[in-house]
Design a protein around this motif. Sequence first.
Motif, PDB file in Angstrom:
ATOM      1  N   ASP A  89      47.936  -2.896 -20.164  1.00  0.00           N
ATOM      2  CA  ASP A  89      47.179  -2.071 -19.302  1.00  0.00           C
ATOM      3  C   ASP A  89      45.794  -1.704 -19.777  1.00  0.00           C
ATOM      4  N   ASP A 113      48.285   3.854 -16.917  1.00  0.00           N
ATOM      5  CA  ASP A 113      49.330   4.893 -17.453  1.00  0.00           C
ATOM      6  C   ASP A 113      48.712   5.992 -18.381  1.00  0.00           C
ATOM      7  N   ARG A 142      54.287  -3.087 -25.449  1.00  0.00           N
ATOM      8  CA  ARG A 142      54.657  -3.995 -24.206  1.00  0.00           C
ATOM      9  C   ARG A 142      56.015  -4.542 -24.229  1.00  0.00           C
ATOM     10  N   ARG A 196      59.190   3.104 -19.676  1.00  0.00           N
ATOM     11  CA  ARG A 196      58.480   3.933 -18.740  1.00  0.00           C
ATOM     12  C   ARG A 196      57.481   3.107 -17.917  1.00  0.00           C
ATOM     13  N   THR A 197      56.755   2.390 -18.301  1.00  0.00           N
ATOM     14  CA  THR A 197      55.618   1.924 -17.343  1.00  0.00           C
ATOM     15  C   THR A 197      55.568   0.486 -17.189  1.00  0.00           C
ATOM     16  N   GLU A 239      60.461   2.682 -13.391  1.00  0.00           N
ATOM     17  CA  GLU A 239      59.283   2.915 -13.968  1.00  0.00           C
ATOM     18  C   GLU A 239      58.312   3.942 -12.990  1.00  0.00           C
ATOM     19  N   LYS A 262      51.346   8.178 -21.471  1.00  0.00           N
ATOM     20  CA  LYS A 262      52.013   7.825 -22.549  1.00  0.00           C
ATOM     21  C   LYS A 262      51.586   8.541 -23.832  1.00  0.00           C
ATOM     22  N   THR A 299      55.944  -0.146 -22.133  1.00  0.00           N
ATOM     23  CA  THR A 299      54.856  -0.263 -21.077  1.00  0.00           C
ATOM     24  C   THR A 299      54.708  -1.564 -20.795  1.00  0.00           C
TER      25      THR A 299
END
Length: 277
Positions: free
Chosen positions: A12, A17, A38, A55-56, A254, A20, A9
């Motif tokens: 954040d 998000d 991260r 993922r993000t 993403e 998760k 990720t």
Amino acid sequence: MGVSVAYVTFADPDGFDDEKEVVVTAWAEEGIAGEIVRWDDPEVDWAAFDAAVVRTPWDYVERRAEFLAWAHRTESVTRLLNPAAVLERNTDKTYLRELDAPIIPTYWVGAGEAVDFPVLDEYVVKPSISAGARDTIRTRDREEAEAHAARLAAGGRTAMIQPYLDMVESEGETSLLYFGGRFSHAVRRNAMLVESASRPGQGNDHGELRVPEPDQFALAERVLGEFPEVLYARVDLVRLADGSPALIEVELTEPYLFLRYAPGAAANLARALAEAL
């Protein structure tokens, strides 16, 4: 010893998000120990993971070169899903020119090229490297559209000029989610340029479940045939004025996955990951 996988990720602090924990819980049910990390954390030992699932990383747009360097570096010590070559291709929407699939009519203006495109009723102008409608405008003013395209090109970016399609407001955009090459669920998404996008994913994380039509399934699977090695994919479609489906983009880096919208969606992703490993 169990399987250890990184959920990749970004920093954040505002908790954008919201998928998760859902994902990591579903992984655990498949015997996969997930750790949320991260992508740009210098302390992470990526070789300690059996795989890393991107993922993000929603801050990559302004740091794309750094992000791709990380992806290739990480892939040299563990399995990266989706693969670095896919991320590199997918993070620049010029890939749309290479696909054997109908896309929204698009006019491209690269660095050093003349700003030349036909008169349209309404314009959408955006850079080919972007996410969450960053640096994207919608306007009926041709001079404004030309000026924005020129600014993007002058900055070394590729501008995309497209007609604004009213269908994104009436029928909406249809996103089909695939995990391990299998269809999981689909949603009708809010149009990004109707409501302002003030954060990554805004406009993408609100929608409703939808059953795609056969022609939408056919187009989505035709597009995915060009990306056979991906763990996850979101295929975003819209209907043109003649009713035929066209590809907006295929999200392989993403995408928000709408896992809370469909029972079993997170389990579908976890199962696909377990099979891939």
